[in-house]
Scaffold this motif. Structure first.
Motif, PDB file in Angstrom:
ATOM      1  N   LYS A  25      12.026  22.225  56.198  1.00  0.00           N
ATOM      2  CA  LYS A  25      11.243  21.504  57.199  1.00  0.00           C
ATOM      3  C   LYS A  25       9.987  22.299  57.571  1.00  0.00           C
ATOM      4  O   LYS A  25       8.881  21.747  57.634  1.00  0.00           O
ATOM      5  CB  LYS A  25      12.112  21.262  58.451  1.00  0.00           C
TER       6      LYS A  25
ATOM      7  N   VAL B 130      28.952  15.515  51.218  1.00  0.00           N
ATOM      8  CA  VAL B 130      27.557  15.083  51.355  1.00  0.00           C
ATOM      9  C   VAL B 130      27.053  15.527  52.721  1.00  0.00           C
ATOM     10  O   VAL B 130      27.661  15.212  53.741  1.00  0.00           O
ATOM     11  CB  VAL B 130      27.440  13.547  51.200  1.00  0.00           C
TER      12      VAL B 130
ATOM     13  N   TYR C  34      24.075  15.274  55.224  1.00  0.00           N
ATOM     14  CA  TYR C  34      22.824  14.607  55.592  1.00  0.00           C
ATOM     15  C   TYR C  34      22.086  15.407  56.655  1.00  0.00           C
ATOM     16  O   TYR C  34      22.697  16.154  57.407  1.00  0.00           O
ATOM     17  CB  TYR C  34      23.108  13.211  56.157  1.00  0.00           C
ATOM     18  N   SER C  35      20.789  15.192  56.721  1.00  0.00           N
ATOM     19  CA  SER C  35      20.028  15.808  57.808  1.00  0.00           C
ATOM     20  C   SER C  35      18.960  14.824  58.273  1.00  0.00           C
ATOM     21  O   SER C  35      18.659  13.854  57.573  1.00  0.00           O
ATOM     22  CB  SER C  35      19.392  17.109  57.343  1.00  0.00           C
ATOM     23  N   SER C  36      18.396  15.092  59.441  1.00  0.00           N
ATOM     24  CA  SER C  36      17.461  14.114  59.991  1.00  0.00           C
ATOM     25  C   SER C  36      16.140  14.149  59.221  1.00  0.00           C
ATOM     26  O   SER C  36      15.705  15.204  58.753  1.00  0.00           O
ATOM     27  CB  SER C  36      17.225  14.361  61.476  1.00  0.00           C
ATOM     28  N   PRO C  37      15.485  12.990  59.074  1.00  0.00           N
ATOM     29  CA  PRO C  37      14.237  12.944  58.306  1.00  0.00           C
ATOM     30  C   PRO C  37      13.157  13.827  58.938  1.00  0.00           C
ATOM     31  O   PRO C  37      13.106  14.006  60.150  1.00  0.00           O
ATOM     32  CB  PRO C  37      13.844  11.466  58.381  1.00  0.00           C
TER      33      PRO C  37
ATOM     34  N   ASP D 106      13.106  13.428  53.253  1.00  0.00           N
ATOM     35  CA  ASP D 106      14.539  13.401  53.489  1.00  0.00           C
ATOM     36  C   ASP D 106      15.232  14.342  52.503  1.00  0.00           C
ATOM     37  O   ASP D 106      14.938  14.317  51.319  1.00  0.00           O
ATOM     38  CB  ASP D 106      15.040  11.968  53.285  1.00  0.00           C
ATOM     39  N   ILE D 107      16.129  15.162  53.025  1.00  0.00           N
ATOM     40  CA  ILE D 107      16.883  16.038  52.109  1.00  0.00           C
ATOM     41  C   ILE D 107      18.376  15.922  52.372  1.00  0.00           C
ATOM     42  O   ILE D 107      18.817  15.947  53.511  1.00  0.00           O
ATOM     43  CB  ILE D 107      16.387  17.513  52.159  1.00  0.00           C
ATOM     44  N   THR D 108      19.113  15.714  51.297  1.00  0.00           N
ATOM     45  CA  THR D 108      20.572  15.652  51.374  1.00  0.00           C
ATOM     46  C   THR D 108      21.115  16.791  50.523  1.00  0.00           C
ATOM     47  O   THR D 108      20.703  16.954  49.372  1.00  0.00           O
ATOM     48  CB  THR D 108      21.085  14.311  50.813  1.00  0.00           C
TER      49      THR D 108
ATOM     50  N   VAL E 216       7.729  10.375  55.296  1.00  0.00           N
ATOM     51  CA  VAL E 216       9.061  10.748  55.760  1.00  0.00           C
ATOM     52  C   VAL E 216       9.743  11.526  54.639  1.00  0.00           C
ATOM     53  O   VAL E 216       9.827  11.047  53.513  1.00  0.00           O
ATOM     54  CB  VAL E 216       9.891   9.491  56.085  1.00  0.00           C
TER      55      VAL E 216
ATOM     56  N   GLN F 261       9.400   8.887  48.816  1.00  0.00           N
ATOM     57  CA  GLN F 261       9.607   8.197  47.526  1.00  0.00           C
ATOM     58  C   GLN F 261       8.623   8.679  46.455  1.00  0.00           C
ATOM     59  O   GLN F 261       8.849   8.474  45.271  1.00  0.00           O
ATOM     60  CB  GLN F 261       9.458   6.660  47.633  1.00  0.00           C
TER      61      GLN F 261
ATOM     62  N   ILE G  13       9.114  14.394  59.503  1.00  0.00           N
ATOM     63  CA  ILE G  13       7.848  13.657  59.485  1.00  0.00           C
ATOM     64  C   ILE G  13       6.718  14.649  59.266  1.00  0.00           C
ATOM     65  O   ILE G  13       6.463  15.517  60.101  1.00  0.00           O
ATOM     66  CB  ILE G  13       7.614  12.908  60.821  1.00  0.00           C
TER      67      ILE G  13
ATOM     68  N   TYR H  10      24.529  18.872  48.915  1.00  0.00           N
ATOM     69  CA  TYR H  10      25.914  18.625  48.494  1.00  0.00           C
ATOM     70  C   TYR H  10      26.641  19.962  48.404  1.00  0.00           C
ATOM     71  O   TYR H  10      26.237  20.839  47.636  1.00  0.00           O
ATOM     72  CB  TYR H  10      25.940  17.939  47.120  1.00  0.00           C
TER      73      TYR H  10
END
Lengths: 323, 112
Positions: free
Chosen positions: A56, A25, A27-30, A39-41, A37, A196, A32, A43
Motif C-alpha cells: 500500500k 485466502v 483478503y485486504s481492503s482496496p 486490490d491484493i489477495t 483501485v 484491471q 485507492i 494465499y
C-alpha cells in the motif's frame, strides 16, 4: 494396542499434511491510488497484513509524486513540475521520469511522456463533448515534440512549453516495485490487481492462477482465460474513458504522432517480465496497427493479446501461460 | 491390563473427536461460494452472500447507495454520486465495483 497407536500416528500425519495443502485466502481492503483501485489477495502468507501495508505504501508514495492534477504537501509532485517548470524532486520522481523518457525511445516514440498538455485537452474533450480542432491538436504536437527534461542532481527542469504525463508508466512502476518487494521477501502466493490494467498473478499456494480478461464492451464477458504462475500483464483499453461525437468514438489513449485516439483495438494486453514495461508497451501498441506491433515484438520479449469488435484479432499466447 | 486397554480406547476416541473437530473447523474456513465484501473507507461494513436475491441501502460518504443482488450478481442500483460510474458498472459477479465519491468498494470474492 500397538495397531491403534500406529493408526493414530498415521491419521495425524495424514491430517497435518492435508492441512498444509488447505488454501487460505487472505483478503485486504482496496487501496485507492493513481486514480484507480488496487486490490491484493494473498494465499497462505504469514503476516500478510504487514506485506499489504508495505505494498500500500509503495502505491501511495508513487501516487504522491506522479499526480499531474494535484500538488502534494511539499510541492514536489508532477503537477508542481508542470506548473513551476523546475523543482527539487525526490529520487522517486526522478527515477520515474528517467524510466518514462527511456521508454519513449524504447517504443520509438509511440509512448511519449511529454504528451501532458494534449492528454489533458482530450480528458476535457471527453468530459465536455467538445473535440479539439485540428489546428489546436497540431499546435500541441509541436509543443510536445519541442519539450525535453533536464535532470541535474535533484533539480528537474522542463525545457520547452510541454508538460509531462506519467499516466502510462506510474501504475506499472508501482506494481513492479510491489512485485520486487514481495519477491525479495520470498512471497509468491498472491494476486495483485491494479485497476484491471496492471495485474500480477503469482501463484495460489503453489498452484496456477486462472485470470480472465474482460471484454471492455461487456464487463460480464470474459474473452480470454490465462492459466499460469508469475503472470505479469498490463492492459490498455478505452473502457470508462471515451465519448462518441458525430458517430466518431474518441477515448483517452492518444497517438502521439497524430494527436488523436486510434480505434484499432478495444483492448491491448501485454505480458512480459516487468510490469512497467508491460504498462508502457500496452499504451504504445494502442497506436500501432497489427503489422507494426508484429514487427516491434520481434525485437523485444513480450506477448500480446489484441482484442477488437468482440474477438481476438491477434495473439501470441495460448490458454496456458507458464513462466 | 483391561484398564489399560480401555484407556487406549478412550484416548483414541478423544483423538478422533479432536480430529473431526479440526476438520470441520478447517472446512468452515474454506472459501465457500461467491460473496461480496463491502468496504467503506477501508473498513468492512457488510458481507453478503450472492446466492440470495436481496436489496439494501448503505451509507456512503456523500450519499446513500442502494445495492441489489440478483441471480448471483451484485449491482449499485442507486447512488447520489455525480458521475454514476458505480451504477453504470451494472450487475457483476467478479471484480470490484467502486464509488470513489462515496468511498465505497464492493469486492466480489470466492470465485477465484
Amino acid at each position: 494396542m500397538k495397531r491403534i497407536i500406529s493408526l493414530m500416528i498415521i491419521s495425524l500425519i495424514l491430517f497435518l499434511s492435508s492441512c498444509t495443502n488447505t488454501l487460505v485466502v487472505q483478503y485486504s481492503s482496496p487501496i485507492i491510488a493513481l486514480d484507480t483501485v488496487i486490490d491484493i489477495t494473498f494465499y497462505n502468507v504469514d503476516n500478510y497484513e504487514e506485506h499489504y501495508q508495505k505494498v500500500k505504501n509503495i502505491y501511495l508514495e508513487v501516487d504522491r509524486v506522479a499526480d499531474d492534477f494535484e500538488t502534494n504537501y511539499n510541492k514536489t509532485s508532477l503537477y508542481d513540475l508542470n506548473i513551476n517548470r523546475s523543482i527539487e524532486g525526490s529520487d522517486l520522481l526522478i527515477n520515474l521520469i528517467k524510466e518514462a523518457v527511456e521508454l519513449k525511445s524504447k517504443t520509438n516514440g509511440y509512448y511519449n511522456p511529454f504528451i501532458g498538455r494534449l492528454s489533458h485537452k482530450w480528458k476535457d474533450a471527453i468530459d465536455t463533448g467538445i473535440i479539439p480542432t485540428e489546428d489546436e491538436v497540431n499546435l500541441e504536437i509541436d509543443i510536445m515534440n519541442n519539450t525535453s527534461v533536464l535532470i541535474e542532481g535533484n533539480t528537474i527542469t522542463l525545457v520547452g512549453e510541454g508538460n509531462l504525463d506519467l499516466g502510462g508508466v506510474a501504475k506499472g512502476y508501482a506494481t513492479q516495485k510491489a512485485y520486487e518487494y514481495l519477491s525479495e521477501n520470498n512471497i509468491t502466493s498472491y494476486l495483485l490487481n491494479a485497476g484491471q490494467s496492471n495485474i500480477i498473478a503469482g501463484d495460489k499456494n503453489g498452484k496456477a492462477i486462472t485470470l480472465g480478461l474482460n471484454n471492455p464492451n461487456d464487463n460480464n464477458k470474459v474473452f480470454k482465460k490465462l492459466k499460469g504462475k508469475n503472470i505479469i500483464i498490463a492492459t490498455s483499453s478505452h473502457q470508462y474513458q471515451g465519448i462518441e461525437v458525430d458517430g466518431e468514438f474518441y477515448h483517452h489513449v492518444i497517438n502521439p504522432f497524430t494527436g488523436y485516439p486510434d480505434n484499432y483495438y478495444d483492448s491491448v494486453s501485454v505480458l512480459c517480465d516487468n510490469s512497467m514495461y508491460a504498462d508502457a508497451y500496452s499504451t504504445a501498441f494502442f497506436a500501432m496497427n497489427i503489422e507494426e506491433i508484429k514487427s516491434f515484438i520481434g525485437q523485444v520479449e513480450v506477448d500480446v493479446i489484441l482484442f477488437n469488435d468482440d474477438k481476438i484479432v491477434y495473439e501470441t499466447v495460448g490458454d496456458e501461460y507458464y513462466e | 491390563m483391561n484398564k489399560l486397554k480401555y484407556d487406549v480406547y478412550f484416548l483414541a476416541s478423544v483423538f478422533l473427536l479432536i480430529l473431526i473437530g479440526l476438520a470441520v473447523w478447517g472446512f468452515m474456513n474454506l472459501d465457500s461460494g461467491t460473496k461480496a465484501i463491502i468496504y467503506y473507507n477501508s473498513e468492512v461494513i457488510k458481507e453478503v452472500d450472492l446466492s440470495k436475491d436481496q436489496e439494501f441501502v448503505i451509507e456512503g460518504k456523500m450519499s446513500e447507495m442502494t445495492i441489489t443482488i440478483k441471480d448471483g450478481r451484485i449491482s449499485v442500483t442507486e447512488s447520489g454520486c455525480e458521475n454514476q460510474i458505480c451504477v453504470n458498472e451494472g450487475y457483476k459477479n467478479s471484480g470490484i465495483i467502486t464509488c470513489l465519491p462515496n468511498e465505497v468498494h464492493i469486492k466480489i470474492v470466492g470465485d477465484e
